[in-house]
Motif scaffolding. Structure first.
Motif, PDB file in Angstrom:
ATOM      1  N   ALA A 191       0.723  -1.174   0.158  1.00 53.77           N
ATOM      2  CA  ALA A 191       0.008  -0.012   0.000  1.00 53.77           C
ATOM      3  C   ALA A 191       0.706   1.228   0.114  1.00 53.77           C
ATOM      4  O   ALA A 191       0.198   2.319  -0.167  1.00 53.77           O
ATOM      5  CB  ALA A 191      -0.817   0.008   1.240  1.00 53.77           C
ATOM      6  N   GLY A 192       2.163   1.198   0.084  1.00 54.43           N
ATOM      7  CA  GLY A 192       2.967   2.367   0.279  1.00 54.43           C
ATOM      8  C   GLY A 192       3.270   2.915  -1.125  1.00 54.43           C
ATOM      9  O   GLY A 192       3.506   3.995  -1.388  1.00 54.43           O
ATOM     10  N   THR A 193       3.097   2.114  -2.063  1.00 60.52           N
ATOM     11  CA  THR A 193       3.185   2.429  -3.558  1.00 60.52           C
ATOM     12  C   THR A 193       1.844   2.079  -4.515  1.00 60.52           C
ATOM     13  O   THR A 193       1.980   2.635  -5.719  1.00 60.52           O
ATOM     14  CB  THR A 193       4.398   1.556  -4.315  1.00 60.52           C
ATOM     15  N   ALA A 194       0.904   1.546  -3.959  1.00 62.05           N
ATOM     16  CA  ALA A 194      -0.315   1.223  -5.013  1.00 62.05           C
ATOM     17  C   ALA A 194      -1.337   1.084  -3.936  1.00 62.05           C
ATOM     18  O   ALA A 194      -1.244   0.799  -2.753  1.00 62.05           O
ATOM     19  CB  ALA A 194       0.027  -0.132  -5.720  1.00 62.05           C
ATOM     20  N   PRO A 195      -2.554   1.010  -4.333  1.00 61.48           N
ATOM     21  CA  PRO A 195      -3.831   1.173  -3.575  1.00 61.48           C
ATOM     22  C   PRO A 195      -4.298  -0.187  -3.261  1.00 61.48           C
ATOM     23  O   PRO A 195      -3.911  -1.230  -3.710  1.00 61.48           O
ATOM     24  CB  PRO A 195      -5.114   1.745  -4.691  1.00 61.48           C
ATOM     25  N   VAL A 231     -12.806   1.236  10.441  1.00 63.30           N
ATOM     26  CA  VAL A 231     -11.947   0.423   9.617  1.00 63.30           C
ATOM     27  C   VAL A 231     -10.923   1.217   9.131  1.00 63.30           C
ATOM     28  O   VAL A 231      -9.685   1.212   8.834  1.00 63.30           O
ATOM     29  CB  VAL A 231     -12.597  -0.670   8.948  1.00 63.30           C
ATOM     30  N   ARG A 232     -11.704   2.093   7.983  1.00 60.96           N
ATOM     31  CA  ARG A 232     -10.779   3.178   7.030  1.00 60.96           C
ATOM     32  C   ARG A 232      -9.614   3.669   7.746  1.00 60.96           C
ATOM     33  O   ARG A 232      -8.602   3.995   7.494  1.00 60.96           O
ATOM     34  CB  ARG A 232     -11.911   3.800   6.323  1.00 60.96           C
ATOM     35  N   THR A 233     -10.162   4.415   8.982  1.00 64.97           N
ATOM     36  CA  THR A 233      -9.111   5.225   9.710  1.00 64.97           C
ATOM     37  C   THR A 233      -8.003   4.656  10.433  1.00 64.97           C
ATOM     38  O   THR A 233      -6.904   4.886  10.075  1.00 64.97           O
ATOM     39  CB  THR A 233     -10.047   6.109  10.826  1.00 64.97           C
ATOM     40  N   GLY A 286      -1.246   3.971   5.034  1.00 68.97           N
ATOM     41  CA  GLY A 286      -1.450   5.157   4.059  1.00 68.97           C
ATOM     42  C   GLY A 286      -2.683   5.397   3.701  1.00 68.97           C
ATOM     43  O   GLY A 286      -3.770   4.593   3.636  1.00 68.97           O
ATOM     44  N   ASP A 287      -2.961   6.552   3.565  1.00 67.81           N
ATOM     45  CA  ASP A 287      -4.337   7.316   3.176  1.00 67.81           C
ATOM     46  C   ASP A 287      -4.508   7.271   1.803  1.00 67.81           C
ATOM     47  O   ASP A 287      -3.953   8.091   0.810  1.00 67.81           O
ATOM     48  CB  ASP A 287      -4.257   8.847   3.628  1.00 67.81           C
ATOM     49  N   GLY A 288      -5.359   6.202   1.238  1.00 67.57           N
ATOM     50  CA  GLY A 288      -5.724   6.131   0.112  1.00 67.57           C
ATOM     51  C   GLY A 288      -7.052   6.955  -0.502  1.00 67.57           C
ATOM     52  O   GLY A 288      -7.603   6.619  -1.682  1.00 67.57           O
ATOM     53  N   GLY A 289      -7.313   7.861   0.311  1.00 68.22           N
ATOM     54  CA  GLY A 289      -8.621   8.899   0.231  1.00 68.22           C
ATOM     55  C   GLY A 289      -9.773   8.527   0.701  1.00 68.22           C
ATOM     56  O   GLY A 289     -10.121   7.182   1.598  1.00 68.22           O
ATOM     57  N   SER A 290     -10.819   9.164   0.415  1.00 65.63           N
ATOM     58  CA  SER A 290     -12.207   9.041   1.221  1.00 65.63           C
ATOM     59  C   SER A 290     -12.878   7.761   0.517  1.00 65.63           C
ATOM     60  O   SER A 290     -13.768   7.503   1.179  1.00 65.63           O
ATOM     61  CB  SER A 290     -12.777  10.100   1.117  1.00 65.63           C
ATOM     62  N   GLY A 291     -12.646   7.438  -0.737  1.00 70.08           N
ATOM     63  CA  GLY A 291     -13.438   6.202  -1.208  1.00 70.08           C
ATOM     64  C   GLY A 291     -14.503   6.952  -1.777  1.00 70.08           C
ATOM     65  O   GLY A 291     -14.925   8.250  -2.012  1.00 70.08           O
ATOM     66  N   ALA A 347      -3.261   7.618  -5.196  1.00 74.24           N
ATOM     67  CA  ALA A 347      -2.355   6.534  -6.087  1.00 74.24           C
ATOM     68  C   ALA A 347      -1.938   5.541  -4.905  1.00 74.24           C
ATOM     69  O   ALA A 347      -1.437   4.549  -5.640  1.00 74.24           O
ATOM     70  CB  ALA A 347      -1.322   7.253  -6.601  1.00 74.24           C
ATOM     71  N   ALA A 348      -1.928   5.798  -3.798  1.00 78.74           N
ATOM     72  CA  ALA A 348      -1.309   4.655  -2.854  1.00 78.74           C
ATOM     73  C   ALA A 348      -1.987   4.791  -1.532  1.00 78.74           C
ATOM     74  O   ALA A 348      -2.653   5.741  -1.192  1.00 78.74           O
ATOM     75  CB  ALA A 348       0.182   4.865  -2.607  1.00 78.74           C
ATOM     76  N   GLY A 349      -2.062   3.675  -0.506  1.00 78.57           N
ATOM     77  CA  GLY A 349      -2.770   3.727   0.501  1.00 78.57           C
ATOM     78  C   GLY A 349      -3.885   2.684   0.610  1.00 78.57           C
ATOM     79  O   GLY A 349      -4.238   2.349  -0.294  1.00 78.57           O
ATOM     80  N   VAL A 350      -4.678   2.853   1.734  1.00 80.45           N
ATOM     81  CA  VAL A 350      -5.735   1.894   1.824  1.00 80.45           C
ATOM     82  C   VAL A 350      -6.981   2.722   1.307  1.00 80.45           C
ATOM     83  O   VAL A 350      -7.144   3.890   1.828  1.00 80.45           O
ATOM     84  CB  VAL A 350      -5.999   1.362   3.073  1.00 80.45           C
ATOM     85  N   ILE A 351      -7.707   2.186   0.443  1.00 79.45           N
ATOM     86  CA  ILE A 351      -9.166   2.685   0.142  1.00 79.45           C
ATOM     87  C   ILE A 351     -10.375   1.938   0.645  1.00 79.45           C
ATOM     88  O   ILE A 351     -10.229   0.588   0.432  1.00 79.45           O
ATOM     89  CB  ILE A 351      -9.298   2.926  -1.400  1.00 79.45           C
ATOM     90  N   VAL A 352     -11.319   2.529   1.180  1.00 78.93           N
ATOM     91  CA  VAL A 352     -12.409   1.586   1.666  1.00 78.93           C
ATOM     92  C   VAL A 352     -13.511   2.119   1.103  1.00 78.93           C
ATOM     93  O   VAL A 352     -13.962   3.364   1.346  1.00 78.93           O
ATOM     94  CB  VAL A 352     -12.514   1.697   3.114  1.00 78.93           C
ATOM     95  N   HIS A 353     -14.172   1.544   0.226  1.00 83.03           N
ATOM     96  CA  HIS A 353     -15.341   2.108  -0.713  1.00 83.03           C
ATOM     97  C   HIS A 353     -16.565   1.575   0.063  1.00 83.03           C
ATOM     98  O   HIS A 353     -16.774   0.188   0.059  1.00 83.03           O
ATOM     99  CB  HIS A 353     -15.155   1.696  -2.065  1.00 83.03           C
TER     100      HIS A 353
END
Length: 443
Positions: free
Chosen positions: A86-90, A118-120, A127-132, A272-278
């Protein structure tokens, strides 16, 4: 059994314990012993984690079969690999289900629902993949009639899609979030607040569709022409933004005509990287809402399948099925249809990890008594699909009163607080759900 050290920042007592390299700090010896290691009482004491380490980190459990939780051997291979990278890809998680997953009645359904908690936690560690994804279902059009008190609270928390003009909920289960709002009134707009360097706008295209405009953070509006022909999901992607929070305003184009509808599913914010929870759950959803395995379907394929990919999908639809008297075999078939769309549609190679989660039923069904049928079938499905299974109803002693005494039930008259709702958790209830799931996702 392999024993792993604490998460990053944690410590082991130094006496006699050797840690190997790589993620997870594999223990290679204990007091000089290697290979088949016999642990004495003193050794076990040396492996005690500090209080700061125990909430989201555990020894690696390769398989579990205890009260309310089943994890088959080898589960989570794709998710763990994605998490490690997750440091380099979602690393993507998709959750589907009803209101107990969408976030009713958390103080903020995006941050205090169990997917939000869970997202937080995962983003803080990996890593922060965004809000989803933010669904158009989180809007006054849908919430005003049934949940006006919750609507007011969530509007105050900035958790609701902004609207102007005229919007109507669509009847078909299209797109991410299996929901869309439509309008043919020029100037009608929806405003989403998302976080991420890339914004994705999902609309239902095909047939007679008007152009629409989008504006990000108040910038000059950009016109988008929608595709014609067969119904499809159109994705409008805007990249190169900052990784912070953005407001995205979507407006029905000035050349729209009566009967030419702009249909908006929602907007996603991604890095572009980090965890995304949709969180693609929808209040009122049942298993059939997601249970369409046709390769051309616009619902299931777009909720964790190859067109909306996930490394882990969490299926939670069930309480509304019980209230609707859905037979256990029908529920299981619908789950299987959804998993077919995720695992074996298009270019899918079956590697996506699956978790089946049954929310606590509470008193949502006191007539049909079908929920235990789903629990039995969920365990069998978990074995067939190599999925994890978490049963909050079992963990909650199958008792509304037990969770009530713990303050885990919510109320729509003061969201987030403890109350006497029949099936929707409070902030504390959602936190318990997240704390139960997170050790499986961080092991």
């Amino acid at each position: 059994m392999k024993l792993y050290g604490p998460k990053a920042g944690g410590t082991w007592p130094s006496t006699g314990v050797s840690l190997g390299g790589g993620g997870g700090n594999l223990i290679t010896s204990v007091n000089g012993q290697t290979g088949a290691v016999t642990l004495t009482a003193a050794d076990v004491g040396a492996l005690t984690q500090s209080a700061a380490d125990t909430r989201y980190a555990r020894t690696n459990v390769t398989a579990r079969s205890d009260l309310g939780i089943y994890v088959p051997p080898g589960w989570g291979q794709r998710w763990r690999a994605a998490r490690a990278a997750a440091g380099t890809a979602p690393a993507r998680i998709v959750t589907v289900g009803g209101s107990a997953t969408q976030g009713f009645y958390a103080s903020n359904p995006h941050t205090k629902s169990w997917p939000g908690v869970v997202r937080t936690a995962l983003q803080a560690a990996h890593g922060d993949g965004g809000s989803g994804f933010m669904s158009s279902s989180m809007s006054a059009t849908i919430l005003q009639a049934g949940d006006p008190t919750a609507l007011a609270a969530w509007q105050a928390a900035g958790a609701i899609v902004g609207q102007t003009g005229t919007w109507t909920q669509g009847g078909s289960k299209y797109g991410p979030g299996v929901c869309y709002l439509y309008s043919d009134v020029p100037g009608s707009s929806m405003t989403f607040t998302v976080r991420g360097s890339t914004v994705k706008i999902y609309t239902v295209a095909g047939g007679t569709r008007p152009p629409f405009t989008y504006s990000i953070d108040g910038a000059t509006a950009v016109t988008v022409n929608q595709t014609t022909g067969s119904a499809s999901i159109q994705t409008t992607t805007v990249s190169g933004l900052s990784s912070g929070t953005h407001t995205v305003t979507i407006t029905v184009g000035p050349t729209a005509t009566t009967g030419a509808y702009l249909s908006v599913c929602g907007v996603s914010g991604e890095n572009a990287a980090g965890v995304i929870v949709h969180n693609l759950a929808l209040a009122g959803a049942r298993s059939e809402t997601y249970g369409n395995n046709a390769s051309t379907a616009l619902n299931a394929v777009w909720n964790g399948g190859v067109d909306f990919p996930a490394d882990l999908v969490v299926f939670t639809a069930g309480p509304n099925d019980a209230a609707a008297n859905t037979a256990g075999d029908v529920w299981a078939a619908n789950v299987a249809k959804y998993l077919k769309a995720v695992r074996d549609t298009g270019a899918a190679d079956g590697s996506t990890d699956v978790m089946i989660l049954l929310p606590h039923l509470g008193t949502h069904d006191t007539t049909n008594f079908k929920y235990q049928d789903y629990a039995v079938r969920a365990r069998v499905l978990a074995e067939v699909y190599g999925a994890a299974c978490v049963d909050m109803w079992t963990l909650g002693r199958n008792s509304w009163r037990y969770w009530s005494d713990l303050g885990y039930w919510g109320t729509n008259a003061g969201t987030g607080a403890s109350g006497s709702d029949s099936v929707h958790p409070s902030d504390a209830g959602f936190a318990f759900m997240a704390d139960t799931i997170l050790p499986l996702l961080t092991a």
